[in-house]
Motif scaffolding. Structure first.
Motif, mmCIF file in Angstrom:
data_model
loop_
_atom_site.group_PDB
_atom_site.id
_atom_site.type_symbol
_atom_site.label_atom_id
_atom_site.label_comp_id
_atom_site.label_asym_id
_atom_site.label_seq_id
_atom_site.Cartn_x
_atom_site.Cartn_y
_atom_site.Cartn_z
ATOM 1 N N GLN A 14 0.951 -1.275 0.034
ATOM 2 C CA GLN A 14 0.065 0.119 -0.018
ATOM 3 C C GLN A 14 0.974 1.207 0.043
ATOM 4 O OE1 GLN A 14 -3.663 -0.262 2.374
ATOM 5 N NE2 GLN A 14 -2.503 -1.870 3.325
ATOM 6 N N GLY A 15 0.361 2.093 -0.892
ATOM 7 C CA GLY A 15 1.043 3.630 -0.776
ATOM 8 C C GLY A 15 2.541 3.528 -1.248
ATOM 9 N N ASN A 16 2.970 2.726 -2.223
ATOM 10 C CA ASN A 16 4.260 2.705 -2.838
ATOM 11 C C ASN A 16 4.024 3.318 -4.085
ATOM 12 O OD1 ASN A 16 6.296 1.092 -0.998
ATOM 13 N ND2 ASN A 16 4.308 -0.270 -1.000
ATOM 14 N N LEU A 17 5.081 3.391 -4.927
ATOM 15 C CA LEU A 17 5.354 4.246 -6.310
ATOM 16 C C LEU A 17 4.984 3.062 -7.237
ATOM 17 C CD1 LEU A 17 8.030 6.755 -5.588
ATOM 18 C CD2 LEU A 17 5.622 7.109 -5.483
ATOM 19 N N LEU A 18 4.286 1.951 -6.991
ATOM 20 C CA LEU A 18 4.070 0.949 -8.009
ATOM 21 C C LEU A 18 2.774 1.318 -9.126
ATOM 22 C CD1 LEU A 18 3.584 -2.297 -5.955
ATOM 23 C CD2 LEU A 18 5.432 -1.939 -7.583
ATOM 24 N N CYS A 19 3.409 1.252 -10.394
ATOM 25 C CA CYS A 19 2.337 1.424 -11.307
ATOM 26 C C CYS A 19 2.273 0.524 -12.539
ATOM 27 C CB CYS A 19 2.851 3.038 -11.970
ATOM 28 S SG CYS A 19 4.183 2.954 -12.579
ATOM 29 N N ASP A 20 3.261 -0.213 -12.556
ATOM 30 C CA ASP A 20 3.381 -1.261 -13.508
ATOM 31 C C ASP A 20 2.721 -2.572 -13.217
ATOM 32 O OD1 ASP A 20 4.205 -2.956 -15.705
ATOM 33 O OD2 ASP A 20 5.708 -1.588 -16.435
ATOM 34 N N TRP A 21 1.978 -3.223 -13.952
ATOM 35 C CA TRP A 21 1.461 -4.480 -13.502
ATOM 36 C C TRP A 21 2.501 -5.488 -13.941
ATOM 37 C CZ3 TRP A 21 -3.082 -5.430 -10.840
ATOM 38 C CH2 TRP A 21 -3.921 -4.761 -10.843
ATOM 39 N N LEU A 34 1.510 -16.818 -1.928
ATOM 40 C CA LEU A 34 0.762 -15.694 -2.014
ATOM 41 C C LEU A 34 -0.417 -16.014 -2.090
ATOM 42 C CD1 LEU A 34 1.221 -12.755 -1.530
ATOM 43 C CD2 LEU A 34 1.236 -12.542 -3.905
ATOM 44 N N SER A 35 -1.546 -15.330 -1.126
ATOM 45 C CA SER A 35 -3.158 -15.729 -1.221
ATOM 46 C C SER A 35 -3.682 -14.109 -1.057
ATOM 47 C CB SER A 35 -3.464 -16.712 -0.175
ATOM 48 O OG SER A 35 -3.297 -16.334 1.127
ATOM 49 N N GLN A 36 -2.959 -13.173 -0.500
ATOM 50 C CA GLN A 36 -3.579 -11.913 -0.379
ATOM 51 C C GLN A 36 -2.743 -10.884 -0.872
ATOM 52 O OE1 GLN A 36 -5.154 -11.049 3.431
ATOM 53 N NE2 GLN A 36 -5.808 -13.096 3.981
ATOM 54 N N LEU A 37 -3.153 -9.878 -1.665
ATOM 55 C CA LEU A 37 -2.222 -8.865 -2.172
ATOM 56 C C LEU A 37 -3.094 -7.536 -1.894
ATOM 57 C CD1 LEU A 37 0.141 -7.827 -3.758
ATOM 58 C CD2 LEU A 37 -1.347 -8.416 -5.639
ATOM 59 N N ARG A 38 -2.364 -6.437 -1.209
ATOM 60 C CA ARG A 38 -2.832 -5.236 -0.960
ATOM 61 C C ARG A 38 -2.011 -4.154 -1.639
ATOM 62 N NH1 ARG A 38 -3.829 -6.512 5.542
ATOM 63 N NH2 ARG A 38 -5.076 -8.079 5.122
ATOM 64 N N ILE A 39 -2.683 -3.428 -2.667
ATOM 65 C CA ILE A 39 -1.904 -2.453 -3.373
ATOM 66 C C ILE A 39 -2.703 -1.250 -3.358
ATOM 67 C CG2 ILE A 39 -0.523 -3.774 -4.718
ATOM 68 C CD1 ILE A 39 -2.749 -3.619 -7.028
ATOM 69 N N ASN A 40 -3.281 -0.944 -2.361
ATOM 70 C CA ASN A 40 -4.033 0.223 -2.094
ATOM 71 C C ASN A 40 -3.287 1.474 -2.289
ATOM 72 O OD1 ASN A 40 -5.995 -1.411 -1.123
ATOM 73 N ND2 ASN A 40 -5.889 -0.705 0.966
ATOM 74 N N GLY A 41 -3.836 2.553 -3.009
ATOM 75 C CA GLY A 41 -2.969 3.731 -3.045
ATOM 76 C C GLY A 41 -1.957 3.863 -4.138
ATOM 77 N N ASN A 42 -2.022 2.753 -4.899
ATOM 78 C CA ASN A 42 -0.896 2.748 -5.924
ATOM 79 C C ASN A 42 -1.778 3.101 -7.335
ATOM 80 O OD1 ASN A 42 1.948 1.890 -4.877
ATOM 81 N ND2 ASN A 42 0.356 0.542 -4.182
ATOM 82 N N ARG A 43 -1.249 3.983 -8.112
ATOM 83 C CA ARG A 43 -1.919 4.183 -9.474
ATOM 84 C C ARG A 43 -1.416 3.372 -10.416
ATOM 85 N NH1 ARG A 43 -6.474 6.691 -8.685
ATOM 86 N NH2 ARG A 43 -6.404 8.393 -7.470
ATOM 87 N N MET A 44 -2.149 2.337 -10.639
ATOM 88 C CA MET A 44 -1.560 1.307 -11.657
ATOM 89 C C MET A 44 -2.082 1.877 -12.864
ATOM 90 S SD MET A 44 -0.281 -0.818 -9.257
ATOM 91 C CE MET A 44 0.192 -2.247 -10.312
ATOM 92 N N LEU A 71 -7.608 -3.288 -4.135
ATOM 93 C CA LEU A 71 -7.305 -2.432 -5.138
ATOM 94 C C LEU A 71 -7.888 -1.037 -5.008
ATOM 95 C CD1 LEU A 71 -7.679 -4.761 -8.150
ATOM 96 C CD2 LEU A 71 -5.614 -4.063 -7.401
ATOM 97 N N ASN A 72 -7.963 -0.666 -3.572
ATOM 98 C CA ASN A 72 -8.584 0.534 -3.200
ATOM 99 C C ASN A 72 -7.772 1.760 -4.028
ATOM 100 O OD1 ASN A 72 -10.687 -0.996 -1.952
ATOM 101 N ND2 ASN A 72 -9.759 -0.808 -0.091
ATOM 102 N N SER A 73 -8.288 2.997 -4.309
ATOM 103 C CA SER A 73 -7.673 3.986 -5.005
ATOM 104 C C SER A 73 -6.469 3.727 -5.754
ATOM 105 C CB SER A 73 -7.217 4.962 -3.592
ATOM 106 O OG SER A 73 -8.183 5.044 -2.755
ATOM 107 N N LEU A 95 -12.513 -9.351 -3.327
ATOM 108 C CA LEU A 95 -12.081 -8.093 -4.388
ATOM 109 C C LEU A 95 -12.389 -6.932 -3.962
ATOM 110 C CD1 LEU A 95 -10.262 -7.431 -6.805
ATOM 111 C CD2 LEU A 95 -12.443 -7.875 -8.244
ATOM 112 N N SER A 96 -11.643 -5.973 -3.289
ATOM 113 C CA SER A 96 -11.992 -4.702 -2.952
ATOM 114 C C SER A 96 -11.600 -3.644 -3.963
ATOM 115 C CB SER A 96 -11.225 -4.372 -1.528
ATOM 116 O OG SER A 96 -11.864 -3.127 -0.993
ATOM 117 N N LEU A 97 -12.573 -2.844 -4.559
ATOM 118 C CA LEU A 97 -12.400 -1.851 -5.338
ATOM 119 C C LEU A 97 -12.816 -0.298 -4.902
ATOM 120 C CD1 LEU A 97 -13.775 -3.922 -8.518
ATOM 121 C CD2 LEU A 97 -11.214 -3.349 -8.186
ATOM 122 N N ALA A 98 -12.866 0.002 -3.787
ATOM 123 C CA ALA A 98 -13.169 1.039 -3.137
ATOM 124 C C ALA A 98 -12.456 2.308 -3.809
ATOM 125 C CB ALA A 98 -13.328 1.244 -1.563
ATOM 126 N N TYR A 99 -13.047 3.641 -3.438
ATOM 127 C CA TYR A 99 -12.416 4.692 -4.023
ATOM 128 C C TYR A 99 -11.829 4.702 -5.364
ATOM 129 C CZ TYR A 99 -13.254 5.401 0.943
ATOM 130 O OH TYR A 99 -13.895 5.235 2.239
#
Length: 122
Positions: A14-21, A34-44, A71-73, A95-99
């Motif tokens: 969460q909140g890193n500078l990731l942008c590339d799938w 790996l069974s849980q992935l949280r990448i909130n706040g990264n502009r993919m 995948l929030n925000s 699957l979370s897609l909030a914000y």
């Protein structure tokens, strides 16, 4: 990375500078549990999701074992983008897609049979 962390089942970026799938997929491929992935706040950057090198098919994709993806925000703006992503999430239960700015509400595009929800509805 997988040799150093063979038991990792949750990856919180969460909140890193990731942008590339592709970069995200490369990391996930190295974590076999790996069974849980949280990448909130990264502009993919969604165009990187369409590249064949991401290997989204369920049989060999980087996200094939994920049960929870948050995948929030993340700058997702279309259900078509979600539909493309879901092809690589064959066992996802949450699957979370909030914000995100999902503007074209077309949930009929999705085939997320494995999602769990209240009364088994999406």
């Amino acid at each position: 990375m997988g040799a150093l962390t063979p038991r990792v089942w949750l990856l919180d970026l969460q909140g890193n500078l990731l942008c590339d799938w592709r970069e995200l997929a490369a990391m996930c491929r190295q974590l076999p549990r790996l069974s849980q992935l949280r990448i909130n706040g990264n502009r993919m950057h969604m165009p990187t999701l369409y590249r064949p090198s991401l290997a989204l098919p369920p049989s060999g994709g980087a996200f094939r074992r994920l049960k929870v993806m948050v995948l929030n925000s993340c700058g997702i703006t279309s259900w078509k983008q979600v539909a493309l992503l879901e092809k690589g999430l064959p066992v996802v239960e949450q699957l979370s897609l909030a914000y995100n700015d999902l503007s074209d509400l077309e949930p009929s595009l999705l085939h997320l049979e494995s999602l769990r929800g209240e009364a088994d509805t999406i």
